[in-house]
Design a protein around this motif. Structure first.
Motif, PDB file in Angstrom:
ATOM      1  N   THR A   1       0.829  -1.206   0.000  1.00  0.00           N
ATOM      2  CA  THR A   1       0.000   0.000   0.000  1.00  0.00           C
ATOM      3  C   THR A   1       0.865   1.259   0.000  1.00  0.00           C
ATOM      4  O   THR A   1       0.586   2.228  -0.723  1.00  0.00           O
ATOM      5  CB  THR A   1      -0.936   0.004   1.218  1.00  0.00           C
ATOM      6  N   GLN A   2       1.933   1.231   0.807  1.00  0.00           N
ATOM      7  CA  GLN A   2       2.843   2.379   0.825  1.00  0.00           C
ATOM      8  C   GLN A   2       3.455   2.618  -0.553  1.00  0.00           C
ATOM      9  O   GLN A   2       3.546   3.767  -1.014  1.00  0.00           O
ATOM     10  CB  GLN A   2       3.960   2.132   1.849  1.00  0.00           C
ATOM     11  N   GLN A   3       3.865   1.542  -1.213  1.00  0.00           N
ATOM     12  CA  GLN A   3       4.453   1.690  -2.544  1.00  0.00           C
ATOM     13  C   GLN A   3       3.445   2.234  -3.547  1.00  0.00           C
ATOM     14  O   GLN A   3       3.766   3.081  -4.388  1.00  0.00           O
ATOM     15  CB  GLN A   3       5.009   0.343  -3.024  1.00  0.00           C
ATOM     16  N   LEU A   4       2.224   1.742  -3.463  1.00  0.00           N
ATOM     17  CA  LEU A   4       1.193   2.201  -4.391  1.00  0.00           C
ATOM     18  C   LEU A   4       0.857   3.666  -4.161  1.00  0.00           C
ATOM     19  O   LEU A   4       0.639   4.434  -5.114  1.00  0.00           O
ATOM     20  CB  LEU A   4      -0.063   1.335  -4.239  1.00  0.00           C
ATOM     21  N   GLU A   5       0.820   4.088  -2.912  1.00  0.00           N
ATOM     22  CA  GLU A   5       0.526   5.489  -2.602  1.00  0.00           C
ATOM     23  C   GLU A   5       1.628   6.411  -3.099  1.00  0.00           C
ATOM     24  O   GLU A   5       1.376   7.570  -3.452  1.00  0.00           O
ATOM     25  CB  GLU A   5       0.336   5.661  -1.098  1.00  0.00           C
ATOM     26  N   ALA A   6       2.859   5.891  -3.101  1.00  0.00           N
ATOM     27  CA  ALA A   6       3.980   6.709  -3.568  1.00  0.00           C
ATOM     28  C   ALA A   6       4.167   6.652  -5.076  1.00  0.00           C
ATOM     29  O   ALA A   6       5.060   7.315  -5.623  1.00  0.00           O
ATOM     30  CB  ALA A   6       5.264   6.251  -2.867  1.00  0.00           C
ATOM     31  N   SER A   7       3.344   5.871  -5.765  1.00  0.00           N
ATOM     32  CA  SER A   7       3.486   5.707  -7.201  1.00  0.00           C
ATOM     33  C   SER A   7       3.112   6.999  -7.932  1.00  0.00           C
ATOM     34  O   SER A   7       2.185   7.713  -7.528  1.00  0.00           O
ATOM     35  CB  SER A   7       2.590   4.564  -7.685  1.00  0.00           C
ATOM     36  N   PRO A   8       3.816   7.326  -9.013  1.00  0.00           N
ATOM     37  CA  PRO A   8       3.444   8.524  -9.793  1.00  0.00           C
ATOM     38  C   PRO A   8       2.120   8.360 -10.531  1.00  0.00           C
ATOM     39  O   PRO A   8       1.542   9.339 -10.992  1.00  0.00           O
ATOM     40  CB  PRO A   8       4.608   8.678 -10.771  1.00  0.00           C
ATOM     41  N   GLN A   9       1.646   7.117 -10.660  1.00  0.00           N
ATOM     42  CA  GLN A   9       0.367   6.891 -11.324  1.00  0.00           C
ATOM     43  C   GLN A   9      -0.785   7.209 -10.369  1.00  0.00           C
ATOM     44  O   GLN A   9      -0.617   7.209  -9.141  1.00  0.00           O
ATOM     45  CB  GLN A   9       0.251   5.448 -11.801  1.00  0.00           C
ATOM     46  N   GLU A  10      -1.933   7.446 -10.957  1.00  0.00           N
ATOM     47  CA  GLU A  10      -3.132   7.677 -10.152  1.00  0.00           C
ATOM     48  C   GLU A  10      -3.710   6.322  -9.760  1.00  0.00           C
ATOM     49  O   GLU A  10      -4.160   5.558 -10.624  1.00  0.00           O
ATOM     50  CB  GLU A  10      -4.156   8.494 -10.927  1.00  0.00           C
ATOM     51  N   VAL A  11      -3.687   6.037  -8.473  1.00  0.00           N
ATOM     52  CA  VAL A  11      -4.046   4.710  -7.976  1.00  0.00           C
ATOM     53  C   VAL A  11      -5.039   4.840  -6.836  1.00  0.00           C
ATOM     54  O   VAL A  11      -4.924   5.729  -5.987  1.00  0.00           O
ATOM     55  CB  VAL A  11      -2.799   3.939  -7.483  1.00  0.00           C
TER      56      VAL A  11
END
Length: 628
Positions: A40-50
């Motif tokens: 979840t932390q990685q996804l939140e830090a992703s440049p994509q809209e997630v």
């Protein structure tokens, strides 16, 4: 439902929708939930809209599954760890046991999990718990889930539930797991990734500063003893042994969510100033940074966190099930030290203290333990620091957001064929069982209006006697009894009597009667043909009697006999000629079935029975004579 996060970016297309990621975790130990949080932390830090949603996948399978898996597992590890070893061995070694476990999980959980997934309409689904992965894979292969599916694997060995053919991509933390996963799930089904641990474990920390922040002595050695999220294993024994090591100035004992263990440890070490007992804590990054060694009972994600922090790991206290397999495999790869008893525990902890202050990983292409996916760390000048990021494997987030559609769902025509075939086989099996069993014969008799004859209304003071004798002995027994003036009916076990035997028996004023063959799974299907053949040999046409076999008639035999216009006969009492006489008095019209073996003793037994009946003022006749 777990938290929902939306992480927009300025560069995203205003008209596009965020990619929806559904994470299925489980509160079974802490490792699965920790992996979900790290992703979840990685996804939140992703440049994509997630848009990320995390739910308890085990709870989504339904209360019965959750209670059996979660509560049963907790009870086993805390109170009966040896039983988990047995269960795990069965699942690992016995294929039918795995099939049964998978089948039950899917039977009880598929519909409920599919419903929960449909509520979120995800673009990709990630499972961090193997029991949930099993059901998710089934849903993917049967078209009930159409988006890509991903499974994280934090164990090193024992991957028979972690890896599934219905999962599009498996993310493993150890390079040694790649071959095992592909052998189960197929080619291109697995990718080695950076360990799914919180970014806090990768931050450089000074051990002295970490100890000051935690209120621990800066001098001497500091050891963390952990029983995992559930506080299992010989935690108390480990602490007691480490208290005898003079170099250790502080021991932090983690009881997890096991409040009983925390209370027990608090009482046991109340007078020991070096021991601090904690329950579940979010200070693991600081504790591992401050520690000279971690003593851990369950392996898994905590060992990855310790390796990331540069803290040596000693496994001790729970040598059961997958924990035993994982820790042994990790020990073989020099990822940790494995202690089988407290003596080895002490030796391994002291050896950890003696390790070089600087830990440098081998190149990623090497064959040592550093070829696994744990981060490359260095610990120097009193601080832990992250190695060269170029040596890292891809982050899990990059693969989750680009998860391929590798799985080819089973064609619908095949699923329908399987479903119809299964229903037909089930129907056939139930039908065969119903027709070959006598469990529901009474009900069938009432429906068909067929009543088994046990008594015949008569004005004669006689009983009807049927002797069940071997076919080769019928004529001889009939002759011996006729010489004593005894005339009865004979049945020879369901065979078609020879013409010569029929003539001889009828010449002695006795009679032969048909008998149904013994009941079995398929033999009942011969009932009509056998009875009709016997009836023709005996000159019988319609409305004839036949003797039912030992054990009674099955439903199939009853139905087929009804179509042959035959009426079953059973004894009011059934005796063995050489056995005891009836225990209750008989009355006129009763049918008595006596088994004889053709021996002189059995003939004498029949004579004895006739004498006993004579004393009761009852005569003996064949069934035909009694019914006429």
């Amino acid at each position: 439902m777990g938290p929902r996060h939306s992480t927009p970016t300025s560069s995203a297309d205003p008209g596009s929708k965020p990619q929806r990621v559904l994470i299925l975790s489980a509160d079974v130990g802490e490792g699965h939930a920790a992996a979900a949080r790290a992703l979840t932390q990685q996804l939140e830090a992703s440049p994509q809209e997630v848009e990320v949603t995390t739910i308890d996948g085990l709870a989504a399978l339904g209360r019965p599954v959750r209670q059996v898996v979660q509560d049963g597992y907790r009870v086993q590890l805390r109170w009966l760890p040896w039983t988990y070893t047995i269960v795990y061995w069965l699942l690992e070694k016995i294929a039918p046991a795995r099939w049964l476990a998978r089948g039950l999980l899917c039977l009880f959980g598929s519909r409920l999990l599919a419903r929960r997934i449909a509520e979120h309409e995800p673009d990709v689904i990630v499972s961090t718990y193997p029991a949930v992965t099993v059901v998710l894979a089934r849903l993917r292969r049967t078209h009930q889930v159409t988006c890509p599916t991903v499974a994280t694997i934090t164990d090193l060995t024992g991957l028979f539930f972690w890896a599934q053919p219905g999962i599009d991509m498996h993310l493993v933390m150890y390079g040694e797991s790649l071959e095992s996963v592909e052998s189960i799930a197929g080619p291109d089904s697995v990718q080695l990734v950076r360990p799914l641990i919180s970014a806090e474990f990768l931050e450089p920390r000074c051990p002295s500063e970490a100890r000051r922040a935690l209120g621990l002595p800066e001098e001497g050695r500091m050891v963390v003893v952990s029983g995992g999220g559930w506080g299992v294993g010989d935690v108390q024994g480990a602490v007691q042994e480490l208290c005898n090591v003079p170099d250790i100035s502080s021991i932090v004992c983690l009881a997890g969510r096991n409040e009983q263990l925390a209370e027990k440890l608090g009482e046991a070490f109340a007078s020991e100033e070096r021991v601090r007992v904690l329950g579940f804590t979010d200070q693991m990054p600081q504790l591992l940074a401050a520690a000279d060694a971690l003593v851990h009972s369950t392996g898994g994600v905590t060992c990855l966190e310790a390796k990331a922090a540069g803290t040596p790991v000693v496994s001790y206290g729970l040598p059961v099930g997958h924990a035993r397999l994982n820790t042994r495999a990790m020990a073989n790869l020099d990822l940790l030290r494995l202690a089988n008893d407290t003596r080895e525990l002490r030796e391994h902890v002291q050896a950890s203290f003696a390790e070089s202050a600087v830990m440098v990983a081998a190149p990623a292409t090497g064959t040592t333990a550093a070829s696994t996916a744990e981060p490359v760390m260095a610990q120097a000048n009193g601080a832990t620091s992250l190695g060269d990021p170029k040596l890292f494997e891809p982050a899990a987030v990059d693969l989750v957001l680009k998860a391929p559609r590798r799985v080819r769902p089973i064609p619908m025509w095949r699923l329908r064929t399987i479903a119809i075939s299964a229903q037909l086989l089930l129907l056939l099996g139930v039908g065969m069982w119903t027709m070959s069993t006598d469990e529901v014969t009474a009900l069938a008799s009432a429906v068909l209006r067929v009543h088994t004859i046990k008594h015949i209304a008569t004005s004669d003071h006689s009983v009807g006697v049927i002797l069940r004798a071997p076919s080769q002995d019928v004529a001889a027994v009939a002759s011996q009894l006729a010489s004593r003036g005894i005339h009865v009916s004979f049945a020879d076990g369901g065979g078609v009597p020879a013409r010569g035997v029929v003539i001889k028996v009828e010449g002695l004023r006795d009679e032969l009667m048909p008998e149904a063959p013994r009941n079995s799974l398929l033999r009942w299907m011969r009932t009509r043909g056998v009875l009709r053949s016997q009836a023709r040999a005996l000159g019988l046409h319609r409305h004839f009697y036949f003797l039912q076999p030992h054990g009674g008639l099955s439903v199939g035999q009853l139905v087929l006999a009804r179509t042959a216009d035959a009426t079953p006969v059973a004894g009011q009492v059934q005796l063995n000629a050489t056995g005891p006489l009836p225990q209750r008095p008989l009355r006129a019209g009763d049918v008595v079935v006596v088994s004889v073996d053709g021996s002189p003793a059995s003939v004498r037994g029949v004579v004895r029975l006739v004498s006993w009946l004579d004393a009761e003022r009852l005569g003996v006749e064949s069934l035909g004579s009694l019914a006429s």
